[in-house]
Design a protein around this motif. Sequence first.
Motif, PDB file in Angstrom:
ATOM      1  N   GLU A  24     -53.896  -7.143 -21.874  1.00 16.20           N
ATOM      2  CA  GLU A  24     -53.177  -8.224 -22.540  1.00 16.20           C
ATOM      3  C   GLU A  24     -51.680  -7.973 -22.591  1.00 16.20           C
ATOM      4  O   GLU A  24     -50.872  -8.902 -22.499  1.00 16.20           O
ATOM      5  CB  GLU A  24     -53.725  -8.415 -23.963  1.00 16.20           C
ATOM      6  CG  GLU A  24     -53.356  -9.740 -24.583  1.00 16.20           C
ATOM      7  CD  GLU A  24     -54.166 -10.061 -25.820  1.00 16.20           C
ATOM      8  OE1 GLU A  24     -53.777 -10.999 -26.554  1.00 16.20           O
ATOM      9  OE2 GLU A  24     -55.174  -9.379 -26.060  1.00 16.20           O
ATOM     10  N   THR A  25     -51.299  -6.711 -22.686  1.00 16.07           N
ATOM     11  CA  THR A  25     -49.875  -6.399 -22.765  1.00 16.07           C
ATOM     12  C   THR A  25     -49.172  -6.581 -21.411  1.00 16.07           C
ATOM     13  O   THR A  25     -47.947  -6.647 -21.363  1.00 16.07           O
ATOM     14  CB  THR A  25     -49.662  -4.963 -23.289  1.00 16.07           C
ATOM     15  OG1 THR A  25     -48.295  -4.775 -23.640  1.00 16.07           O
ATOM     16  CG2 THR A  25     -50.069  -3.920 -22.261  1.00 16.07           C
ATOM     17  N   LYS A  27     -50.106  -9.216 -19.422  1.00 20.59           N
ATOM     18  CA  LYS A  27     -50.392 -10.600 -19.054  1.00 20.59           C
ATOM     19  C   LYS A  27     -49.133 -11.285 -18.525  1.00 20.59           C
ATOM     20  O   LYS A  27     -48.079 -11.256 -19.138  1.00 20.59           O
ATOM     21  CB  LYS A  27     -50.921 -11.365 -20.262  1.00 20.59           C
ATOM     22  CG  LYS A  27     -51.382 -12.785 -19.944  1.00 20.59           C
ATOM     23  CD  LYS A  27     -51.978 -13.453 -21.177  1.00 20.59           C
ATOM     24  CE  LYS A  27     -52.457 -14.862 -20.861  1.00 20.59           C
ATOM     25  NZ  LYS A  27     -53.055 -15.515 -22.049  1.00 20.59           N
ATOM     26  N   ARG A  29     -47.452 -10.346 -15.974  1.00 23.96           N
ATOM     27  CA  ARG A  29     -46.533  -9.386 -15.354  1.00 23.96           C
ATOM     28  C   ARG A  29     -47.091  -8.781 -14.082  1.00 23.96           C
ATOM     29  O   ARG A  29     -46.395  -8.047 -13.390  1.00 23.96           O
ATOM     30  CB  ARG A  29     -46.213  -8.249 -16.359  1.00 23.96           C
ATOM     31  CG  ARG A  29     -45.900  -8.771 -17.734  1.00 23.96           C
ATOM     32  CD  ARG A  29     -44.475  -8.590 -18.155  1.00 23.96           C
ATOM     33  NE  ARG A  29     -43.452  -8.909 -17.208  1.00 23.96           N
ATOM     34  CZ  ARG A  29     -42.878 -10.110 -17.090  1.00 23.96           C
ATOM     35  NH1 ARG A  29     -43.268 -11.112 -17.821  1.00 23.96           N
ATOM     36  NH2 ARG A  29     -41.913 -10.295 -16.216  1.00 23.96           N
ATOM     37  N   GLU A  56     -48.322  -0.181 -17.986  1.00 24.97           N
ATOM     38  CA  GLU A  56     -48.048  -0.578 -19.366  1.00 24.97           C
ATOM     39  C   GLU A  56     -46.824   0.153 -19.909  1.00 24.97           C
ATOM     40  O   GLU A  56     -46.024  -0.432 -20.656  1.00 24.97           O
ATOM     41  CB  GLU A  56     -49.267  -0.308 -20.241  1.00 24.97           C
ATOM     42  CG  GLU A  56     -50.426  -1.234 -19.937  1.00 24.97           C
ATOM     43  CD  GLU A  56     -51.636  -0.985 -20.812  1.00 24.97           C
ATOM     44  OE1 GLU A  56     -52.536  -1.853 -20.836  1.00 24.97           O
ATOM     45  OE2 GLU A  56     -51.695   0.074 -21.473  1.00 24.97           O
ATOM     46  N   SER A  61     -45.742  -5.749 -22.689  1.00 23.70           N
ATOM     47  CA  SER A  61     -45.033  -6.672 -23.586  1.00 23.70           C
ATOM     48  C   SER A  61     -45.308  -6.392 -25.052  1.00 23.70           C
ATOM     49  O   SER A  61     -44.609  -6.901 -25.929  1.00 23.70           O
ATOM     50  CB  SER A  61     -45.466  -8.116 -23.279  1.00 23.70           C
ATOM     51  OG  SER A  61     -46.831  -8.305 -23.636  1.00 23.70           O
ATOM     52  N   GLY A  62     -46.357  -5.618 -25.335  1.00 26.40           N
ATOM     53  CA  GLY A  62     -46.758  -5.372 -26.704  1.00 26.40           C
ATOM     54  C   GLY A  62     -47.755  -6.386 -27.236  1.00 26.40           C
ATOM     55  O   GLY A  62     -48.234  -6.250 -28.369  1.00 26.40           O
ATOM     56  N   GLU A  63     -48.086  -7.395 -26.441  1.00 29.43           N
ATOM     57  CA  GLU A  63     -49.045  -8.413 -26.876  1.00 29.43           C
ATOM     58  C   GLU A  63     -50.416  -7.800 -27.116  1.00 29.43           C
ATOM     59  O   GLU A  63     -50.810  -6.842 -26.467  1.00 29.43           O
ATOM     60  CB  GLU A  63     -49.160  -9.517 -25.818  1.00 29.43           C
ATOM     61  CG  GLU A  63     -47.911 -10.357 -25.663  1.00 29.43           C
ATOM     62  CD  GLU A  63     -47.567 -11.134 -26.926  1.00 29.43           C
ATOM     63  OE1 GLU A  63     -48.490 -11.674 -27.563  1.00 29.43           O
ATOM     64  OE2 GLU A  63     -46.377 -11.183 -27.285  1.00 29.43           O
ATOM     65  N   GLY A  64     -51.128  -8.401 -28.080  1.00 30.06           N
ATOM     66  CA  GLY A  64     -52.477  -7.945 -28.372  1.00 30.06           C
ATOM     67  C   GLY A  64     -52.536  -6.560 -28.966  1.00 30.06           C
ATOM     68  O   GLY A  64     -53.563  -5.885 -28.891  1.00 30.06           O
ATOM     69  N   LYS A  68     -45.728  -1.542 -25.826  1.00 28.57           N
ATOM     70  CA  LYS A  68     -44.552  -2.230 -25.307  1.00 28.57           C
ATOM     71  C   LYS A  68     -43.802  -1.248 -24.429  1.00 28.57           C
ATOM     72  O   LYS A  68     -43.325  -0.211 -24.892  1.00 28.57           O
ATOM     73  CB  LYS A  68     -43.652  -2.734 -26.438  1.00 28.57           C
ATOM     74  CG  LYS A  68     -42.608  -3.722 -25.958  1.00 28.57           C
ATOM     75  CD  LYS A  68     -42.119  -4.601 -27.085  1.00 28.57           C
ATOM     76  CE  LYS A  68     -41.308  -5.778 -26.554  1.00 28.57           C
ATOM     77  NZ  LYS A  68     -40.975  -6.752 -27.602  1.00 28.57           N
ATOM     78  N   PRO A  72     -39.888  -4.448 -20.454  1.00 28.01           N
ATOM     79  CA  PRO A  72     -40.923  -5.485 -20.560  1.00 28.01           C
ATOM     80  C   PRO A  72     -40.656  -6.745 -19.750  1.00 28.01           C
ATOM     81  O   PRO A  72     -41.511  -7.627 -19.702  1.00 28.01           O
ATOM     82  CB  PRO A  72     -40.951  -5.796 -22.068  1.00 28.01           C
ATOM     83  CG  PRO A  72     -39.591  -5.423 -22.558  1.00 28.01           C
ATOM     84  CD  PRO A  72     -39.181  -4.232 -21.737  1.00 28.01           C
TER      85      PRO A  72
END
Length: 344
Positions: A24-25, A27, A29, A56, A61-64, A68, A72
């Motif tokens: 998810e982080t 996503k 990318r 990663e 992105s740090g999502e979910g 991060k 990013p």
Amino acid sequence: MWNVSRGEGVTVAVVDSGVNASSETLKGRILPGEDLTDRPGSATDDYHGHGTAMAELIAGSGEGGGIKGLAPGVEILPLRVTVAEWVDSEDSSIAEAVRKAAESDAKILNISIASSHQEELETAIDYAVSKGKLIFAGTGNSGGDKDYSAYPAGYRNVVGVGAVTKENKVADYSQGGNVDLTAPGSDFPGWCDNEFVEPCTTSGTSNAAAIASASAALIWAEHPDWTANQVLRVMMQTASKAIDGSDYTTRLGYGTVRPRKVLLDGEGDPGDPDQHPLLKVEESPSPSAQPEGGSSDGDESASERVKVADQGEDGPPTGLLIGSGVAVVLLAAGVIGFLVLRRR
């Protein structure tokens, strides 16, 4: 630094065990990549966890609730190769991946894996550099008494990256000798299998190589007209030096990479766009070894610069994986020092 650059517009090719498309982080990318193995699945099926961890660390992105990464805004090109305890001269997947990356839009190649010397791999590296790519690779985790780097970090036009601990000491597992730069590598959360359920804690020059790649991406995004040679040159110029002020040491290389010095302080002279700074250095007399040197991100005084660790965390076993892991990156100015190791 993120107020200046997040790495937008830069693609990093991750030559590794694949990158998990379900991360998810990452996503949005992950670009369509290529599988150079005979394993089931594709480039976005990570059969080990290592490649996803590196991606990663670079571009998360740090999502979910995920990690991060340092850059990013970067896009990741996954190139899946054979990852094993060690890759011998019979396997050509890394060389094939390097050639694919050379022909892609990726500016930077992150190779957090190790192999034996292969003529085919060396030729592929030369080709990628001729195409304007900047290549970072971990030097290995067999310890500071090793005076050589694994391949491809050991090739003359690859930036060999070594590791420091979170106390900013050269990690005892980080191989010395042919080091160009150094970066943080110890105690990062990452993935140690392909289930992606529970993160593990990892240490190794793999992590350091990913941090160096992300640092270069931040700089290159802010200076898109620079060549790979110019990006590397300013990274070398702005790296923090050994405690005794030496320009080069066998374990720190040319110092700890500090992208903030370029992005926030405007330091570094990009110089000749066509001259590879490592190759130019090698035309000069070899730098004297200073294995007692250390590095830090602090600029206040020499006393703030750390020495090589007498004790350090155990690194992962030496093998194709130079170290598995991803770091939670703190980006306040002055917090992070990055190191890039160097090969011969």
